[in-house]
Design an enzyme around this catalytic site. Structure first.
Site, PDB file in Angstrom:
ATOM      1  N   GLU A 187       0.824  -1.219   0.000  1.00 23.15           N
ATOM      2  CA  GLU A 187       0.000   0.000   0.000  1.00 23.15           C
ATOM      3  C   GLU A 187       0.856   1.266   0.000  1.00 23.15           C
ATOM      4  O   GLU A 187       0.905   2.017   0.974  1.00 23.15           O
ATOM      5  CB  GLU A 187      -0.987  -0.064   1.156  1.00 23.15           C
ATOM      6  CG  GLU A 187      -1.930  -1.250   0.962  1.00 23.15           C
ATOM      7  CD  GLU A 187      -2.934  -1.465   2.084  1.00 23.15           C
ATOM      8  OE1 GLU A 187      -3.117  -0.554   2.908  1.00 23.15           O
ATOM      9  OE2 GLU A 187      -3.514  -2.560   2.132  1.00 23.15           O
ATOM     10  N   HIS A 390     -14.281 -10.941   7.952  1.00 25.18           N
ATOM     11  CA  HIS A 390     -13.358 -11.438   8.968  1.00 25.18           C
ATOM     12  C   HIS A 390     -12.087 -10.603   8.946  1.00 25.18           C
ATOM     13  O   HIS A 390     -11.290 -10.728   8.023  1.00 25.18           O
ATOM     14  CB  HIS A 390     -12.955 -12.893   8.682  1.00 25.18           C
ATOM     15  CG  HIS A 390     -14.054 -13.890   8.871  1.00 25.18           C
ATOM     16  ND1 HIS A 390     -14.051 -15.108   8.240  1.00 25.18           N
ATOM     17  CD2 HIS A 390     -15.180 -13.851   9.639  1.00 25.18           C
ATOM     18  CE1 HIS A 390     -15.145 -15.787   8.612  1.00 25.18           C
ATOM     19  NE2 HIS A 390     -15.845 -15.040   9.448  1.00 25.18           N
ATOM     20  N   GLU A 391     -11.910  -9.761   9.940  1.00 26.78           N
ATOM     21  CA  GLU A 391     -10.630  -9.051  10.094  1.00 26.78           C
ATOM     22  C   GLU A 391      -9.779  -9.848  11.076  1.00 26.78           C
ATOM     23  O   GLU A 391     -10.214 -10.089  12.200  1.00 26.78           O
ATOM     24  CB  GLU A 391     -10.872  -7.627  10.602  1.00 26.78           C
ATOM     25  CG  GLU A 391      -9.600  -6.857  10.932  1.00 26.78           C
ATOM     26  CD  GLU A 391      -8.646  -6.769   9.739  1.00 26.78           C
ATOM     27  OE1 GLU A 391      -9.034  -6.205   8.717  1.00 26.78           O
ATOM     28  OE2 GLU A 391      -7.512  -7.293   9.848  1.00 26.78           O
ATOM     29  N   HIS A 469      -8.350  -8.779   1.689  1.00 25.23           N
ATOM     30  CA  HIS A 469      -7.646  -7.491   1.857  1.00 25.23           C
ATOM     31  C   HIS A 469      -6.339  -7.733   2.605  1.00 25.23           C
ATOM     32  O   HIS A 469      -6.198  -8.724   3.311  1.00 25.23           O
ATOM     33  CB  HIS A 469      -8.535  -6.489   2.584  1.00 25.23           C
ATOM     34  CG  HIS A 469      -9.509  -5.838   1.637  1.00 25.23           C
ATOM     35  ND1 HIS A 469      -9.647  -4.484   1.520  1.00 25.23           N
ATOM     36  CD2 HIS A 469     -10.345  -6.390   0.730  1.00 25.23           C
ATOM     37  CE1 HIS A 469     -10.545  -4.220   0.583  1.00 25.23           C
ATOM     38  NE2 HIS A 469     -10.999  -5.358   0.091  1.00 25.23           N
ATOM     39  N   GLU A 494      -9.979   3.621   0.553  1.00 22.96           N
ATOM     40  CA  GLU A 494      -9.939   3.937   1.984  1.00 22.96           C
ATOM     41  C   GLU A 494      -8.884   4.998   2.308  1.00 22.96           C
ATOM     42  O   GLU A 494      -9.062   5.789   3.227  1.00 22.96           O
ATOM     43  CB  GLU A 494      -9.673   2.666   2.798  1.00 22.96           C
ATOM     44  CG  GLU A 494      -8.340   2.009   2.458  1.00 22.96           C
ATOM     45  CD  GLU A 494      -8.085   0.693   3.206  1.00 22.96           C
ATOM     46  OE1 GLU A 494      -9.029   0.132   3.774  1.00 22.96           O
ATOM     47  OE2 GLU A 494      -6.921   0.253   3.213  1.00 22.96           O
TER      48      GLU A 494
END
Ligand code: NOJ
Ligand code: CA
Length: 692
Positions: A187, A390-391, A469, A494
């Site tokens: 990122e 689900h994080e 992610h 985001e």
């Protein structure tokens, strides 16, 4: 079957011994060189053994990769080194096509020439390695195939992969890159620099040679191996740099094994890279026989509210994931034709600083104000799916321990898609080993790569699809596991909610030529209100740095089989005419074609709806306003279409006039041309509706 003598200047051997058509052929010892070309002849590959195993690549007679080393080093036993020479070769050809259950195009052509080379050394132990090369019109791939043999009968630990990519005229080569082995994984904003300025970079790594030839180095079918990053050793000499385990070993495997494919996508211009199917073609066919349950689609979600800090993932007065709010989202989804509603923050574990809550996340227990069954049942009545979330915050052992129960629970409630998250700094994936010791791994190391695939395989058993992610980069595994629908793996929308700097105007003009050469991305486009931080002192400038029309164009430009309408429903209700494009645009395509573009500057894509008549176009630009002329010759000849155009207004500018957008209609045919006037960080989105 014939072997071509090199068209490249090289030292060719004499005295080859071969017969045709009977597998691997023995050759005499002496320096040797073999060539194959792409089916259209433009790409030529040569493999040599005079200074140890190496390969070279030319495009239209000009070097793309100069003599570059091949090999690998093992712990404890001898590896594949410069003492090996070519002892047999086999050549074959494939010209076929196959169909994708979903994708940018239904039919993919696989046309390539293959060269399988056996290297041997005069040794008692570990004395033969195979390298398989496949050369397509859009690039090439090669992989190592390591057979079981004396000295390599079981466990093998790789401590170095010697593969190199020697780029010619490095001082005149432009590179587009993000750093590897950094805390923020993939990122980062892309850098544009001379090649000489890169250190260690992720793939896809895209560069432009002096002669304008564009190349992207990546890999395909990354399974049970470490990700390849590239380390510039001397100027122009990039070496495979595999991401290590926490104990320093790069790959732990067993003979026999194959490595992932090392790939080079090659094109005379930037836009050609975008029309390449190389990565998919180098993956195995689907292991899932019946794919009818795997559904592309559009979704909304209880999501952006948390990113702009209007609601929270954790419990309390501002908790986003309540049953009531989920039902409101489902009503909105049903009214507007969305397939699913993502709900984040529904499960126990988010309170406090959730970045560090990996060990307390519970994937089967909801907060009191969220009733999973009630939410899923409500959606079912409306024909809207609840999308699971689900994080893990990177605590993968905690996740794995609960995975079966968590997936069973979702299955029981008809959830058919789960978004997973692995928010943790690079190198800080937490696993607990067999002895109970805590280890910290990289997201792109072999261990975590196995965890991602485990999730996808377990999900498939329950007819659930996965959208990862903080993922491992895509290497085309959607072909083999079509329930691995999408992933993040770059800066998404985001960042425009809370990051300083936010994604700049060039970011989405960069992604197609870099990150997206790997495969689909869940970028989450479609922000309509840019003023959410306007009253905040610290965050005032943080917002999507685009025009409104560019947000619409992203649905066509940034391919994903699942696309989110990321903004809050009330912001869509406030602009229904613009929202119409998001309602109309499909997420599954009969065919796709990039028409124009330059890396980091602008790009134009057209795509035809899967099993449909309509075409869509998305065009976007970086900070520079520009006019792009597009010939509509992709439309069916002799038919009339209504072009429904969403374009920047004449005074639009991302910074001070982002909402200025014109919606207009025109009747067009395949003979027409359109001039797209793109504002600074602007775009155009067009639906070509067939007039019957
Ligand atoms: C990071 C993901 O990219 C984002 O979409 C999600 O909202 C957060 N993690 C929380 O899971
Ligand atoms: Ca993320």
């Amino acid at each position: 079957m014939t072997f071509f003598r090199s068209k490249l200047p090289n030292k060719l051997s004499a005295g080859l011994l071969f017969t045709l058509g009977c597998g691997l052929l023995p050759l005499q010892a002496a320096a040797k060189s073999y060539n194959i070309s792409s089916p259209d002849g433009a790409i030529t590959l040569a493999v040599d053994d005079d200074n140890g195993p190496s390969y070279r690549v030319n495009f239209n007679g000009q070097p793309v990769i100069e003599a570059s080393r091949l090999g690998m080093v093992f712990k404890d036993v001898a590896g594949f080194d410069s003492s090996f020479t070519i002892t047999s070769v086999e050549k074959s050809q494939v010209n076929t096509s196959w169909q994708q259950p979903w994708g940018e195009r239904k039919t993919v052509v696989d046309h390539h020439n293959e060269l399988l080379i056996r290297f041997s050394a005069d040794r008692e132990q570990s004395n033969r390695y195979l390298v398989r090369f496949r050369v397509f019109n859009d690039g090439l791939g090669f992989r190592y195939e390591v057979p079981k043999q004396n000295g390599l009968t079981g466990k093998v630990e790789i401590t170095d992969e010697l593969t190199e990519f020697n780029i010619p005229q490095a001082e005149h080569t432009t590179a587009w890159w993000i750093p590897a082995r950094g805390w923020n994984r993939y990122e980062y904003l892309y850098n544009t620099t001379p090649l000489s300025e890169i250190d260690r970079v992720h793939t896809p790594f895209t560069f432009k040679l002096k002669n304008q030839v564009h190349v992207s180095i990546h890999e395909a079918a990354l399974v049970d191996y470490a990700a390849m990053t590239l380390d510039q050793q001397r100027t122009g000499r990039l070496k495979a740099d595999l991401t290590p385990w926490s104990d320093g070993i790069l790959v732990k495997t067993r003979a026999d094994f194959n490595t992932p494919w090392r790939t080079l996508q090659i094109s005379p211009d930037a836009v050609g890279l975008l029309n390449s199917d190389l990565i998919l073609n180098l993956n195995e066919p689907s292991k899932i026989a019946d794919t009818s349950w795997i559904k592309p689609g559009k979704y909304i979600g209880i999501w952006w509210g948390m990113h702009i800090n209007e609601t929270t993932w954790g419990s309390g007065d501002r908790h986003g994931a309540t049953t009531a709010e989920t039902k409101r989202y489902m009503d909105f989804a049903a009214e507007n034709g969305f397939d699913g509603v993502l709900v984040e923050g529904w499960n126990i574990g988010w309170d406090g600083d959730w970045f560090f809550n990996g060990d307390i996340f519970n994937f089967t227990k909801s907060y009191d104000d969220f009733d999973l069954k009630a939410a899923a049942d409500y959606g079912e009545k409306l024909g809207v799916k609840l999308i699971g979330h689900h994080e893990t915050s990177g605590s993968v052992t905690n996740y794995r321990n609960q995975l079966n129960d968590a997936y069973d629970l979702y299955r029981q409630h008809g959830v058919s898609q789960i978004k997973t998250g692995y928010v943790a700094d690079g190198g800080d994936i937490k696993r607990i080993d067999e002895n109970g010791v805590v280890r910290h791994e990289w997201h792109d190391g072999q261990f975590t790569i196995g965890e991602y695939l485990h999730s996808v395989k377990e999900a498939a058993k329950r007819k659930i699809s996965i959208n990862t992610h903080e993922p491992i980069k895509d290497t085309g595994l959607r072909r083999t596991y079509p329930n691995w629908l999408s992933r993040e793996g770059a800066r998404g929308q985001e960042f425009n909610a809370w990051a300083n700097p936010a994604n700049g105007p060039e970011h989405t003009a960069m992604l197609p030529f870099t990150r997206m050469l790997a495969g689909p991305m869940d970028f989450t486009p479609g922000i309509f209100n840019f003023d959410f931080n306007a009253n905040s002192k610290e965050k005032a400038g943080i917002r999507p740095q685009t025009t409104l029309a560019k947000q619409l164009a992203l649905y066509v430009v940034l391919y994903s089989p699942v696309q989110m309408a990321a903004d809050l429903p009330r912001n869509y209700q406030a602009n229904l005419p613009a929202f119409q494009f998001i309602k109309d645009v499909p997420t599954d395509w009969e065919n796709s074609r990039a028409l124009a573009g330059e890396v980091g500057d602008y790009v134009v894509f057209t795509r035809q709806e899967r099993d449909g008549d309509d075409w869509y176009l998305g065009a976007l630009t970086d900070e520079a306003e520009r006019k792009v002329e597009v010939a509509l010759n992709f439309l069916e000849p002799g038919r009339q279409y209504q072009a429904q155009i969403y374009r920047d207004g004449d005074k639009a500018h991302w910074l001070n006039n982002p909402y200025d957008m014109v919606i207009e209609q025109k009747t067009v045919t395949a003979k027409d041309k359109l001039t797209l006037a793109l504002a600074a960080s602007g775009g155009s989105a067009i639906r070509f509706k067939l007039l019957k």
